[in-house]
Design a protein around this motif. Structure first.
Motif, mmCIF file in Angstrom:
data_model
loop_
_atom_site.group_PDB
_atom_site.id
_atom_site.type_symbol
_atom_site.label_atom_id
_atom_site.label_comp_id
_atom_site.label_asym_id
_atom_site.label_seq_id
_atom_site.Cartn_x
_atom_site.Cartn_y
_atom_site.Cartn_z
ATOM 1 N N VAL A 9 0.849 -1.192 0.000
ATOM 2 C CA VAL A 9 0.000 0.000 0.000
ATOM 3 C C VAL A 9 0.881 1.237 0.000
ATOM 4 C CG1 VAL A 9 -1.973 -1.053 1.194
ATOM 5 C CG2 VAL A 9 -0.170 0.004 2.525
ATOM 6 N N MET A 10 0.332 2.341 -0.462
ATOM 7 C CA MET A 10 1.015 3.628 -0.345
ATOM 8 C C MET A 10 0.672 4.195 1.026
ATOM 9 S SD MET A 10 2.797 4.089 -2.985
ATOM 10 C CE MET A 10 3.242 5.802 -2.895
ATOM 11 N N ALA A 11 1.696 4.558 1.798
ATOM 12 C CA ALA A 11 1.460 5.002 3.164
ATOM 13 C C ALA A 11 2.484 6.048 3.580
ATOM 14 C CB ALA A 11 1.517 3.817 4.116
ATOM 15 N N LEU A 41 4.660 0.776 1.055
ATOM 16 C CA LEU A 41 4.850 -0.063 2.230
ATOM 17 C C LEU A 41 4.470 -1.499 1.881
ATOM 18 C CD1 LEU A 41 5.218 -0.518 5.320
ATOM 19 C CD2 LEU A 41 2.814 0.102 5.548
ATOM 20 N N THR A 42 5.390 -2.422 2.097
ATOM 21 C CA THR A 42 5.112 -3.844 1.904
ATOM 22 C C THR A 42 5.208 -4.514 3.266
ATOM 23 O OG1 THR A 42 6.132 -3.747 -0.284
ATOM 24 C CG2 THR A 42 5.766 -5.928 0.648
ATOM 25 N N LYS A 98 9.653 1.475 0.541
ATOM 26 C CA LYS A 98 10.387 2.095 -0.566
ATOM 27 C C LYS A 98 9.857 3.512 -0.759
ATOM 28 C CE LYS A 98 11.602 1.276 -5.372
ATOM 29 N NZ LYS A 98 11.462 0.367 -6.512
ATOM 30 N N TYR A 99 10.743 4.478 -0.635
ATOM 31 C CA TYR A 99 10.376 5.868 -0.877
ATOM 32 C C TYR A 99 11.380 6.479 -1.846
ATOM 33 C CZ TYR A 99 13.728 6.745 2.937
ATOM 34 O OH TYR A 99 14.834 6.772 3.735
ATOM 35 N N ASP A 110 15.314 6.180 -0.908
ATOM 36 C CA ASP A 110 15.927 4.960 -0.404
ATOM 37 C C ASP A 110 14.884 3.844 -0.314
ATOM 38 O OD1 ASP A 110 17.900 3.320 0.599
ATOM 39 O OD2 ASP A 110 17.848 4.139 2.624
ATOM 40 N N THR A 111 15.373 2.628 -0.064
ATOM 41 C CA THR A 111 14.530 1.479 0.217
ATOM 42 C C THR A 111 15.023 0.874 1.511
ATOM 43 O OG1 THR A 111 14.153 1.032 -2.128
ATOM 44 C CG2 THR A 111 13.746 -0.776 -0.598
ATOM 45 N N VAL A 112 14.135 0.691 2.481
ATOM 46 C CA VAL A 112 14.484 0.138 3.778
ATOM 47 C C VAL A 112 13.900 -1.260 3.869
ATOM 48 C CG1 VAL A 112 14.293 0.414 6.262
ATOM 49 C CG2 VAL A 112 14.490 2.437 4.802
ATOM 50 N N LEU A 113 14.769 -2.249 4.109
ATOM 51 C CA LEU A 113 14.332 -3.634 4.299
ATOM 52 C C LEU A 113 14.344 -3.964 5.772
ATOM 53 C CD1 LEU A 113 16.412 -5.242 1.433
ATOM 54 C CD2 LEU A 113 13.985 -4.703 1.390
#
Length: 158
Positions: A79-81, A139-140, A150-151, A154-157
């Motif tokens: 979702v987009m959050a 947001l996954t 993911k923005y 950057d991408t935060v895992l």
């Protein structure tokens, strides 16, 4: 016209009127259906599903909508959050030798989706520190655990 034909026409007219009334009462935007759904919903609560809040300064009670319940499936949901709140719960233990260790660490991020729903997502300490506030992105999550955010920059895992 014969008596049987008159009775048949009256019966068909009654059926037509009954069908029209049923369509009007049970259409998706019907007031009757909205009122009926209040009584038929299974919310797990008794009485109203509207919560009342009383403010400490003596303010009047105000009705608040019930909180959104997240989906909990094994499949990842995207979702987009926007991140609006961070909260953590840590037990910090300091030994007599000066060694510090953390136990029972729990990190939670609260996102608001485009539809206005709040999502409470558990994450790791690294993800908790890296995701900036008020940052909108993709947001996954799986169940209530962060998979990735993911923005633009950057991408935060997790």
């Amino acid at each position: 016209m014969s008596e049987q034909l008159k009775n048949l026409l009256i019966l068909l007219g009654g059926i037509a009127v009954a069908l029209i009334v049923i369509i009007l009462l049970f259409s998706s935007k019907s007031r009757f259906r909205r009122i009926l759904s209040v009584f038929l919903e299974e919310t797990g609560e008794t009485g109203n599903d509207v919560q009342r809040r009383v403010y400490p300064d003596g303010g009047r009670e105000k009705a608040a909508a019930p909180e959104f319940v997240q989906k909990s499936t094994n499949e990842p949901i995207v979702v987009m959050a926007t991140l609006v709140r961070k909260s953590d719960d840590r037990l910090r233990i300091i030994e007599s030798t000066g060694q510090v260790r953390l136990e029972d660490e729990y990190y939670e991020l609260i996102f608001v989706t485009r539809k206005g729903n709040k999502l409470k997502i558990e994450c790791s300490a690294e993800a908790y520190d890296k995701i900036p506030f008020n940052q909108q992105g993709s947001l996954t999550y799986r169940r209530n655990t962060l998979v990735k955010f993911k923005y633009y920059e950057d991408t935060v895992l997790n």
